[in-house]
Design a protein around this motif. Structure first.
Motif, PDB file in Angstrom:
ATOM      1  N   GLU A 100      -0.575  -7.669  -5.293  1.00 43.81           N
ATOM      2  CA  GLU A 100       0.628  -7.770  -4.828  1.00 43.81           C
ATOM      3  C   GLU A 100       0.963  -6.705  -3.728  1.00 43.81           C
ATOM      4  OE1 GLU A 100       2.527 -10.392  -4.623  1.00 43.81           O
ATOM      5  OE2 GLU A 100       1.372 -11.448  -6.159  1.00 43.81           O
ATOM      6  N   GLY A 101       0.195  -5.710  -3.812  1.00 39.65           N
ATOM      7  CA  GLY A 101       0.528  -4.522  -2.595  1.00 39.65           C
ATOM      8  C   GLY A 101       0.643  -3.119  -3.282  1.00 39.65           C
ATOM      9  N   ALA A 102       0.370  -3.091  -4.806  1.00 41.24           N
ATOM     10  CA  ALA A 102       0.595  -1.541  -4.988  1.00 41.24           C
ATOM     11  C   ALA A 102      -0.631  -0.764  -4.871  1.00 41.24           C
ATOM     12  CB  ALA A 102       0.726  -1.761  -6.585  1.00 41.24           C
ATOM     13  N   SER A 103      -0.386   0.520  -4.386  1.00 40.34           N
ATOM     14  CA  SER A 103      -1.224   1.413  -3.964  1.00 40.34           C
ATOM     15  C   SER A 103      -2.348   1.843  -5.311  1.00 40.34           C
ATOM     16  CB  SER A 103      -0.815   2.674  -3.302  1.00 40.34           C
ATOM     17  OG  SER A 103      -0.232   3.465  -3.998  1.00 40.34           O
ATOM     18  N   HIS A 104      -1.366   1.938  -6.422  1.00 46.05           N
ATOM     19  CA  HIS A 104      -2.051   2.513  -7.488  1.00 46.05           C
ATOM     20  C   HIS A 104      -1.127   1.847  -8.833  1.00 46.05           C
ATOM     21  CE1 HIS A 104      -3.109   5.760  -4.914  1.00 46.05           C
ATOM     22  NE2 HIS A 104      -3.671   6.198  -5.741  1.00 46.05           N
ATOM     23  N   VAL A 105      -1.832   1.630 -10.040  1.00 45.77           N
ATOM     24  CA  VAL A 105      -0.867   1.279 -11.034  1.00 45.77           C
ATOM     25  C   VAL A 105      -0.754   2.523 -11.818  1.00 45.77           C
ATOM     26  CG1 VAL A 105      -1.769  -1.211 -11.196  1.00 45.77           C
ATOM     27  CG2 VAL A 105      -3.134   0.701 -12.338  1.00 45.77           C
ATOM     28  N   ILE A 106       0.275   2.697 -12.751  1.00 44.10           N
ATOM     29  CA  ILE A 106       0.657   3.737 -13.660  1.00 44.10           C
ATOM     30  C   ILE A 106       0.840   3.416 -14.798  1.00 44.10           C
ATOM     31  CG2 ILE A 106       2.621   5.429 -14.028  1.00 44.10           C
ATOM     32  CD1 ILE A 106       3.730   4.915 -11.048  1.00 44.10           C
ATOM     33  N   VAL A 107       0.149   3.992 -15.675  1.00 43.98           N
ATOM     34  CA  VAL A 107      -0.246   3.618 -17.118  1.00 43.98           C
ATOM     35  C   VAL A 107       0.145   4.901 -17.970  1.00 43.98           C
ATOM     36  CG1 VAL A 107      -1.948   2.989 -18.656  1.00 43.98           C
ATOM     37  CG2 VAL A 107      -2.097   2.008 -16.321  1.00 43.98           C
ATOM     38  N   THR A 108       0.877   4.412 -19.317  1.00 38.80           N
ATOM     39  CA  THR A 108       1.403   5.430 -20.392  1.00 38.80           C
ATOM     40  C   THR A 108       0.760   4.676 -21.376  1.00 38.80           C
ATOM     41  OG1 THR A 108       3.039   6.412 -19.037  1.00 38.80           O
ATOM     42  CG2 THR A 108       2.741   7.029 -21.391  1.00 38.80           C
ATOM     43  N   SER A 109       1.667   3.968 -21.958  1.00 38.82           N
ATOM     44  CA  SER A 109       1.557   3.002 -23.316  1.00 38.82           C
ATOM     45  C   SER A 109       0.054   2.668 -23.636  1.00 38.82           C
ATOM     46  CB  SER A 109       2.819   2.445 -23.638  1.00 38.82           C
ATOM     47  OG  SER A 109       4.026   2.938 -23.611  1.00 38.82           O
ATOM     48  N   TYR A 110      -0.239   2.298 -22.925  1.00 36.22           N
ATOM     49  CA  TYR A 110      -1.543   1.339 -22.811  1.00 36.22           C
ATOM     50  C   TYR A 110      -2.819   2.213 -23.183  1.00 36.22           C
ATOM     51  CZ  TYR A 110      -5.797  -1.450 -22.020  1.00 36.22           C
ATOM     52  OH  TYR A 110      -7.010  -2.207 -22.188  1.00 36.22           O
ATOM     53  N   GLY A 165       0.645  -1.301   0.007  1.00 36.45           N
ATOM     54  CA  GLY A 165      -0.040   0.019  -0.001  1.00 36.45           C
ATOM     55  C   GLY A 165       0.895   1.236  -0.073  1.00 36.45           C
ATOM     56  N   GLY A 166       2.210   1.214  -0.007  1.00 36.30           N
ATOM     57  CA  GLY A 166       3.089   2.454   0.015  1.00 36.30           C
ATOM     58  C   GLY A 166       3.539   2.742  -1.057  1.00 36.30           C
ATOM     59  N   MET A 167       3.335   2.106  -2.352  1.00 37.58           N
ATOM     60  CA  MET A 167       3.986   2.503  -3.619  1.00 37.58           C
ATOM     61  C   MET A 167       3.205   2.042  -4.549  1.00 37.58           C
ATOM     62  SD  MET A 167       7.995   1.877  -2.970  1.00 37.58           S
ATOM     63  CE  MET A 167       8.531   3.299  -4.179  1.00 37.58           C
ATOM     64  N   GLN A 168       3.365   2.923  -5.685  1.00 37.07           N
ATOM     65  CA  GLN A 168       2.789   2.762  -6.926  1.00 37.07           C
ATOM     66  C   GLN A 168       3.529   2.094  -7.872  1.00 37.07           C
ATOM     67  OE1 GLN A 168       2.131   6.979  -8.264  1.00 37.07           O
ATOM     68  NE2 GLN A 168       0.855   7.503  -6.534  1.00 37.07           N
ATOM     69  N   VAL A 169       3.016   1.321  -9.216  1.00 38.08           N
ATOM     70  CA  VAL A 169       3.951   0.443 -10.029  1.00 38.08           C
ATOM     71  C   VAL A 169       3.582   0.915 -11.422  1.00 38.08           C
ATOM     72  CG1 VAL A 169       2.297  -1.398  -9.976  1.00 38.08           C
ATOM     73  CG2 VAL A 169       4.831  -1.755 -10.429  1.00 38.08           C
ATOM     74  N   GLY A 170       4.494   1.106 -12.121  1.00 38.06           N
ATOM     75  CA  GLY A 170       4.358   1.370 -13.744  1.00 38.06           C
ATOM     76  C   GLY A 170       5.432   0.773 -14.326  1.00 38.06           C
ATOM     77  N   GLY A 171       5.052   0.481 -15.853  1.00 34.71           N
ATOM     78  CA  GLY A 171       6.111  -0.050 -16.559  1.00 34.71           C
ATOM     79  C   GLY A 171       5.543  -1.442 -17.255  1.00 34.71           C
ATOM     80  N   GLY A 172       4.519  -1.165 -18.386  1.00 33.15           N
ATOM     81  CA  GLY A 172       3.891  -2.133 -19.079  1.00 33.15           C
ATOM     82  C   GLY A 172       2.805  -2.628 -18.412  1.00 33.15           C
ATOM     83  N   ILE A 173       2.094  -1.840 -17.684  1.00 32.09           N
ATOM     84  CA  ILE A 173       0.873  -2.075 -16.847  1.00 32.09           C
ATOM     85  C   ILE A 173      -0.252  -1.880 -18.104  1.00 32.09           C
ATOM     86  CG2 ILE A 173      -0.899  -1.257 -15.243  1.00 32.09           C
ATOM     87  CD1 ILE A 173       1.767  -2.300 -14.126  1.00 32.09           C
ATOM     88  N   ASN A 174      -1.153  -2.930 -17.816  1.00 31.67           N
ATOM     89  CA  ASN A 174      -2.396  -2.834 -18.762  1.00 31.67           C
ATOM     90  C   ASN A 174      -3.560  -3.311 -18.253  1.00 31.67           C
ATOM     91  OD1 ASN A 174      -2.383  -5.675 -19.138  1.00 31.67           O
ATOM     92  ND2 ASN A 174      -0.653  -5.568 -20.484  1.00 31.67           N
ATOM     93  N   ALA A 175      -4.902  -3.442 -18.791  1.00 30.32           N
ATOM     94  CA  ALA A 175      -6.155  -3.842 -18.314  1.00 30.32           C
ATOM     95  C   ALA A 175      -5.562  -5.219 -18.065  1.00 30.32           C
ATOM     96  CB  ALA A 175      -7.361  -3.756 -19.135  1.00 30.32           C
ATOM     97  N   GLU A 176      -5.154  -5.940 -18.424  1.00 28.21           N
ATOM     98  CA  GLU A 176      -4.829  -7.601 -18.163  1.00 28.21           C
ATOM     99  C   GLU A 176      -4.099  -8.037 -16.834  1.00 28.21           C
ATOM    100  OE1 GLU A 176      -4.997  -6.232 -21.514  1.00 28.21           O
ATOM    101  OE2 GLU A 176      -6.966  -7.039 -21.271  1.00 28.21           O
ATOM    102  N   ASN A 177      -3.173  -6.996 -16.685  1.00 25.92           N
ATOM    103  CA  ASN A 177      -2.251  -7.381 -15.484  1.00 25.92           C
ATOM    104  C   ASN A 177      -2.441  -6.325 -14.341  1.00 25.92           C
ATOM    105  OD1 ASN A 177      -0.883  -4.890 -16.145  1.00 25.92           O
ATOM    106  ND2 ASN A 177       0.921  -6.215 -17.326  1.00 25.92           N
ATOM    107  N   ALA A 178      -3.105  -5.287 -14.475  1.00 29.84           N
ATOM    108  CA  ALA A 178      -3.048  -4.314 -13.448  1.00 29.84           C
ATOM    109  C   ALA A 178      -3.750  -4.780 -12.134  1.00 29.84           C
ATOM    110  CB  ALA A 178      -3.966  -3.228 -13.931  1.00 29.84           C
TER     111      ALA A 178
END
Length: 310
Positions: free
Chosen positions: A146-156, A127-140
């Protein structure tokens, strides 16, 4: 009387049930009125830590040198400022210990080693960190579980040089607006800041401006914006970009790129109208730089104060 709270941290979404506007305070701050009559002033400016992962290792890389293949089809030249012997999970534990929230874990590549390392970091600080890099609707949702507070999305969302509203709405349906961060990292082109994708190699047709920020704020909880032209180069911040974000972002926004000294943090605070948070990467001593991590944490802790009503 003013009392400092060195470990007190709130997000706007946490405080929203209690907020009341204060005409005397900066618009980037919020005020909570207690029964005792005391008010809590929460400054929006804070330090957001980062963990950049490349091939499973914590690294600081000049982002503009990230490439898939060069023109001849061979491996492109990658400029690496630092590679750590500590694991991503160890960095996450450090940030947890220091009470730093809202930082980001970025996978600089879709390899299995980087994905595993990112998962370990998220588990170390649930809950303490966000995660990005290759995030899409299928893996978010997997990363959220796994503990991410948010997912970070660009290329998707910014696909083939355009904003894909179908994909944007789809991922919002999957994770909800409250857990989505849109990465609007950009470079200057013809006098405008233009969003870039695919390891910052490809320009889109979407500019970072008032209209775009207001529109996308209806879908996301926060923005993350790297000033790609200065990122990783320790040349100072892109002050014009920070000013634009401070003036026009209606939701929390974090700027990354070029921070070298403590004075740069103050420049972000001023240029961003106390509305833009800051990330520091290769300049920090924990990443091989000269800027003391402890000094930055101390600066961060001074940004939240409690005041009696004036």
């Amino acid at each position: 009387m003013v009392v400092a709270f060195s470990s007190l941290r709130f997000s706007p979404s946490t405080l929203s049930p209690f907020l009341s506007p204060s005409p005397s305070s900066n618009p980037s701050k919020v005020r909570v009125t207690r029964k005792s009559g005391h008010s809590l002033i929460v400054c929006a400016v804070r330090f957001r830590p980062c963990i950049d992962i490349h091939k499973g290792k914590v690294k600081q890389i000049v982002g503009s040198t990230l490439r898939d293949l060069d023109a001849e089809g061979g491996a492109a030249t990658l400029v690496t400022n630092f590679e750590s012997d500590k694991s991503p999970a160890e960095y996450a534990s450090l940030y947890k210990q220091d009470g730093l929230t809202g930082g980001h874990v970025i996978m600089l590549g879709a390899d299995a080693a980087s994905q595993t390392a990112a998962m370990q970091a998220l588990r170390a600080y649930p809950g303490g960190m966000q995660v990005g890099g290759g995030i899409n609707a299928e893996n978010a949702t997997t990363y959220l579980e796994e503990g991410a507070s948010h997912v970070i999305v660009t290329s998707y969302v910014f696909s083939d040089g355009k904003m894909d509203l179908v994909r944007l709405k789809h991922i919002v349906d999957k994770v909800t607006k409250s857990r989505l961060v849109l990465d609007l990292s950009c470079r200057k082109k013809n006098g405008k800041y233009v969003i870039v994708t695919d390891r910052w190699q490809k320009f889109t047709d979407v500019s970072v401006d008032k209209e775009t920020l207001e529109f996308l704020a209806t879908y996301a909880d926060e923005f993350l914006v790297h000033g790609v032209d200065v990122e990783g180069k320790r040349l100072g911040i892109d002050e014009d970009l920070v000013m634009l974000l401070g003036q026009h972002s209606p939701i929390p926004v974090t700027y990354a790129g070029g921070v070298t000294t403590m004075a740069d943090l103050e420049r972000i605070k001023t240029a961003g109208n106390e509305h833009v948070d800051a990330t520091v990467g290769s300049a920090l001593d924990i990443f091989g730089g000269d800027l003391a991590y402890r000094d930055v944490v101390a600066w961060h802790n001074k940004q939240v104060i409690c005041q009696c009503p004036s």
